[in-house]
Scaffold this motif. Sequence first.
Motif, PDB file in Angstrom:
ATOM      1  N   GLU A  55      41.766  48.673  27.778  1.00 49.54           N
ATOM      2  CA  GLU A  55      40.333  48.542  28.070  1.00 49.54           C
ATOM      3  C   GLU A  55      39.878  47.088  27.962  1.00 49.54           C
ATOM      4  O   GLU A  55      39.078  46.620  28.782  1.00 49.54           O
ATOM      5  N   ALA A  56      40.382  46.386  26.961  1.00 49.90           N
ATOM      6  CA  ALA A  56      40.032  44.966  26.816  1.00 49.90           C
ATOM      7  C   ALA A  56      40.529  44.166  28.012  1.00 49.90           C
ATOM      8  O   ALA A  56      39.829  43.284  28.517  1.00 49.90           O
ATOM      9  N   LEU A  57      41.720  44.489  28.486  1.00 59.55           N
ATOM     10  CA  LEU A  57      42.265  43.803  29.661  1.00 59.55           C
ATOM     11  C   LEU A  57      41.462  44.153  30.905  1.00 59.55           C
ATOM     12  O   LEU A  57      41.114  43.268  31.696  1.00 59.55           O
ATOM     13  N   LEU A  58      41.119  45.421  31.077  1.00 59.33           N
ATOM     14  CA  LEU A  58      40.326  45.827  32.242  1.00 59.33           C
ATOM     15  C   LEU A  58      38.963  45.138  32.233  1.00 59.33           C
ATOM     16  O   LEU A  58      38.491  44.652  33.268  1.00 59.33           O
ATOM     17  N   GLU A  59      38.326  45.065  31.076  1.00 62.56           N
ATOM     18  CA  GLU A  59      37.034  44.387  30.979  1.00 62.56           C
ATOM     19  C   GLU A  59      37.168  42.902  31.308  1.00 62.56           C
ATOM     20  O   GLU A  59      36.274  42.324  31.924  1.00 62.56           O
ATOM     21  N   THR A  60      38.280  42.301  30.927  1.00 65.93           N
ATOM     22  CA  THR A  60      38.522  40.894  31.250  1.00 65.93           C
ATOM     23  C   THR A  60      38.683  40.714  32.753  1.00 65.93           C
ATOM     24  O   THR A  60      38.178  39.751  33.332  1.00 65.93           O
ATOM     25  N   VAL A  61      39.369  41.645  33.390  1.00 69.57           N
ATOM     26  CA  VAL A  61      39.540  41.596  34.847  1.00 69.57           C
ATOM     27  C   VAL A  61      38.179  41.744  35.547  1.00 69.57           C
ATOM     28  O   VAL A  61      37.909  41.073  36.543  1.00 69.57           O
TER      29      VAL A  61
END
Length: 193
Positions: A55-61
């Motif tokens: 989720e943290a990676l998706l939010e960064t994307v």
Amino acid sequence: MTTTQLRKDAARNWERIVATARDLVDQGTALQLNDVARRAGLGVATVYRHFATPEALLETVAAPCLEALAAHGEQALADTDPWRALESFLSRVVEAQVTDAALPPVAAATTDTLPRTTELKRSLVSAGTTLLERARDARAVRPDLAAADLVPLMCGIAHAVTVHGGTPTDRIDTAHRYLTTLLEGMRPTPPKT
């Protein structure tokens, strides 16, 4: 090895992770950190050091898109024509929803992993609410339209466009056609004479 070199390596790894995740999201592949590490040619620990959860990676994307939308919200708030400002803002939101695959799941999430995501989403909600209130005060939209209606309506258009399918250009054209129909329905009904 120098500290500067470590920082450069870490920055390069971060960029590689995010670019790999962006490609996966654009392909419609769910993010799994182990898979991202493998595809990026990095160790799993390196990916987890930068991003504790998918989720943290998706939010960064999704962050660049959210930032662009927040900036557009600020521009729309500066427009003196309430209807044009609201229409422009909603148009940009729906375009982003159908062109950036990372945005819909991040926008729909009830909780955020990163504080920046929460801040950007609040900015968008605030801009949308203010723009709607200004349009309502100018009698440019129906008085019964609530700010809480905007997110489900925009998500509904994005979902309908996704179901409709087509090329990216077709999707944007379809989104604008659906949004135009919605906007016409948002206008106040003229009094019967």
